[in-house]
Design a protein around this motif. Structure first.
Motif, PDB file in Angstrom:
ATOM      1  N   GLN A   1       0.807  -1.225   0.000  1.00  0.00           N
ATOM      2  CA  GLN A   1       0.000   0.000   0.000  1.00  0.00           C
ATOM      3  C   GLN A   1       0.842   1.278   0.000  1.00  0.00           C
ATOM      4  N   SER A   2       1.772   1.371   0.957  1.00  0.00           N
ATOM      5  CA  SER A   2       2.560   2.601   1.103  1.00  0.00           C
ATOM      6  C   SER A   2       3.434   2.842  -0.125  1.00  0.00           C
ATOM      7  N   SER A   3       3.949   1.740  -0.732  1.00  0.00           N
ATOM      8  CA  SER A   3       4.790   1.892  -1.927  1.00  0.00           C
ATOM      9  C   SER A   3       3.974   2.414  -3.105  1.00  0.00           C
ATOM     10  N   LYS A   4       2.740   1.926  -3.214  1.00  0.00           N
ATOM     11  CA  LYS A   4       1.865   2.387  -4.311  1.00  0.00           C
ATOM     12  C   LYS A   4       1.536   3.874  -4.143  1.00  0.00           C
ATOM     13  N   LYS A   5       1.340   4.273  -2.865  1.00  0.00           N
ATOM     14  CA  LYS A   5       1.047   5.695  -2.595  1.00  0.00           C
ATOM     15  C   LYS A   5       2.194   6.587  -3.041  1.00  0.00           C
ATOM     16  N   LEU A   6       3.424   6.037  -2.945  1.00  0.00           N
ATOM     17  CA  LEU A   6       4.601   6.804  -3.373  1.00  0.00           C
ATOM     18  C   LEU A   6       4.777   6.778  -4.898  1.00  0.00           C
ATOM     19  N   GLY A   7       3.859   6.078  -5.581  1.00  0.00           N
ATOM     20  CA  GLY A   7       3.895   6.038  -7.046  1.00  0.00           C
ATOM     21  C   GLY A   7       4.759   4.932  -7.621  1.00  0.00           C
ATOM     22  N   PHE A   8       5.177   3.964  -6.786  1.00  0.00           N
ATOM     23  CA  PHE A   8       5.978   2.853  -7.307  1.00  0.00           C
ATOM     24  C   PHE A   8       5.096   1.957  -8.166  1.00  0.00           C
ATOM     25  N   ASP A   9       5.689   1.412  -9.225  1.00  0.00           N
ATOM     26  CA  ASP A   9       4.955   0.545 -10.158  1.00  0.00           C
ATOM     27  C   ASP A   9       5.003  -0.893  -9.641  1.00  0.00           C
ATOM     28  N   ILE A  10       4.017  -1.247  -8.816  1.00  0.00           N
ATOM     29  CA  ILE A  10       4.031  -2.562  -8.182  1.00  0.00           C
ATOM     30  C   ILE A  10       2.621  -3.149  -8.173  1.00  0.00           C
ATOM     31  N   ASP A  11       2.505  -4.398  -8.630  1.00  0.00           N
ATOM     32  CA  ASP A  11       1.193  -5.034  -8.771  1.00  0.00           C
ATOM     33  C   ASP A  11       1.181  -6.433  -8.174  1.00  0.00           C
TER      34      ASP A  11
END
Length: 475
Positions: free
Chosen positions: A56-66
């Motif tokens: 969650q936190s990484s996605k909020k930072l805009g990291f491309d992770i799925d």
């Protein structure tokens, strides 16, 4: 970042379905994503919510992770529905079926590799078939073991030379052959699997074979922690390997501290003096019998030290595993946490002076990163090797004195470690003459761990070179 066809580098991460394996691989995926790589984690329906929460936190930072979800074939092997985590396979028979189910995942992995065409597959050691599947699509398979360079070298030496096979008894000592330092073990401290355990045997045999063919190894460690063993693995054994750890650093960087809800034990620690509290936790799979827990409680009380003790037990009226009146006597002096505890923030608190650990590699690295001396209590897997690294090579801990390796499914009838040994080990790390030396060495390692993941550090640089290699034509 340039790849063969000038598109973004895309890596698939496929962890084994057990907490100790998927936490570092989730962190690894976040780490790659933080460096501009598209990262996709593969898991099953039951585990998917845990993965979603973790990224969650990484996605909020805009990291491309799925996350990609595949079906776990429980019915096909006769496992109960929802048994998608190795922790839930509570008998030897269930464990065998669980391993069988992981081999049946191959067609689904082939399908998604065909569909998404990533540039690389980072797959757990327990999926030996992943090497051939990746080769089918012309992509490199990188292996993740979840253990240290020390344990990788030791287990490879033991598998190649079998020094323990010629011994006359389980208590006889042998020296690990072709090893950078002299390390002695007994046969009773070596992994043993029942002869009838065909799935285990097949898994380990195939894993060894797929190691030979895989593109390389990704290791959650840092060079300064075990330089002789990183070099030995790469030069003497000729294995291609990258150290990119401690990977838990990416969570510290990305996670919102408020999400911890300031666990009450952290507030309790705030009232304690530096280095005055012992933290006791045996990981997510170790489950001790009542008589062993009773010995731990008695040993802690006798030591006179303050403590936080994490126990996998529900609160109930009659608790056979605690001495009578224990919690009342320990009020203000000790805290028992039943269930989950925020291990990293606890270890990093200045009040923590020692860590009693089962020596799982994730826990060892978290202890190292926090600069905390350890009391080693290995149980199974690679844990006896890790104990040797901590107590004999790094000299940042003492042994509690366990002599017998056993799987988490082995039911012991009596406590293997007595209260006197626990009291002695706790006081050795907390208040003995050698305590200051251990603490100083542990603090030096913490500084090395911090530097390793910073720009220009050994792990940062190894990750950079791996990304560049995977992104260049012909990888």
């Amino acid at each position: 970042m340039e790849t063969k066809s000038h598109e973004q580098l895309h890596i698939f991460f496929f962890p084994y379905m057990i907490q100790g394996h998927f936490i570092p691989l989730i962190n690894m995926a976040k780490l790659f994503a933080s460096r501009g790589v598209k990262s996709t984690l593969i898991t099953t329906p039951l585990n998917a919510p845990l993965f979603s929460k973790a990224i969650q936190s990484s996605k909020k930072l805009g990291f491309d992770i799925d996350i990609l979800v595949i079906k776990f074939p429980t019915e096909e092997v006769g496992l109960p529905q929802g048994c998608e985590n190795a922790n839930l396979a509570t008998t030897r028979e269930m464990n065998e079926k669980f391993i069988k189910a992981t081999f049946l995942l191959q067609p689904q992995i082939e399908q998604i590799l065909d569909e998404h065409r990533p540039h690389c597959l980072v797959a757990d050691v327990f999926f030996p078939w992943a090497t051939d599947v990746a080769a089918k699509f012309g992509i490199p398979r990188i292996m993740f073991h979840g253990i240290s360079f020390f344990a990788l070298c030791a287990s490879l030496s033991v598998a190649l030379y079998e020094p323990h096979a010629k011994l006359s008894s389980d208590s006889e000592v042998f020296t690990i052959p072709n090893f950078p330092v002299e390390i002695k073990l007994t046969r009773s401290q070596m992994p043993t699997f029942p002869k009838q355990s065909s799935e285990f045997t097949k898994l380990f045999k195939e894993a060894m074979e797929s190691e030979e063919k895989s593109y390389g190894f990704i290791v959650n460690s840092f060079y300064e922690l075990e330089p002789a063993f990183a070099d030995h693995y790469r030069t003497v054994f000729g294995r291609k390997a990258w150290h990119i750890g401690p990977v838990s650093s990416v969570s510290k960087a990305a996670d919102d501290e408020a999400s911890l809800d300031q666990h009450e034990c952290l507030n309790w620690l705030n009232s304690k003096k530096p280095n005055s509290v012992v933290y006791i936790c045996f990981g997510s799979t170790t489950n001790f019998i009542d008589s062993q827990l009773l010995e731990i409680a008695a040993g802690l009380e006798a030591s006179g030290q303050e403590f936080i003790w994490v126990v996998k037990r529900e609160k109930n009226d009659k608790e056979e595993w605690l001495p009578e009146g224990f919690e009342k006597r320990m009020e203000g002096k000790g805290v028992i946490i039943r269930g989950w505890a925020p291990q990293v923030p606890i270890l990093e608190h200045q009040a923590i002076g020692a860590f009693v650990t089962h020596c799982g590699w994730n826990s060892i690295l978290e202890g190292v990163s926090a600069g905390v001396p350890m009391i080693t209590w290995p149980v199974s897997a690679d844990q006896f090797y890790n104990e040797k690294l901590v107590t004999e090579v790094l000299k940042t801990g003492v042994v509690v004195g366990v002599k017998q390796w056993g799987t988490v499914l082995d039911v012991k009838k009596e406590a293997s470690v007595k209260r006197e040994a626990i009291e002695k080990a706790v006081n050795q790390v907390m208040v003995s003459e050698e305590a200051d030396g251990m603490r100083g060495r542990a603090r030096a390692l913490r500084e090395m761990a911090t530097r390793a993941v910073e720009e220009g550090g050994s792990s940062f640089s190894d990750l950079t070179s791996l990304i560049q290699e995977l992104g260049s034509p012909g990888a």
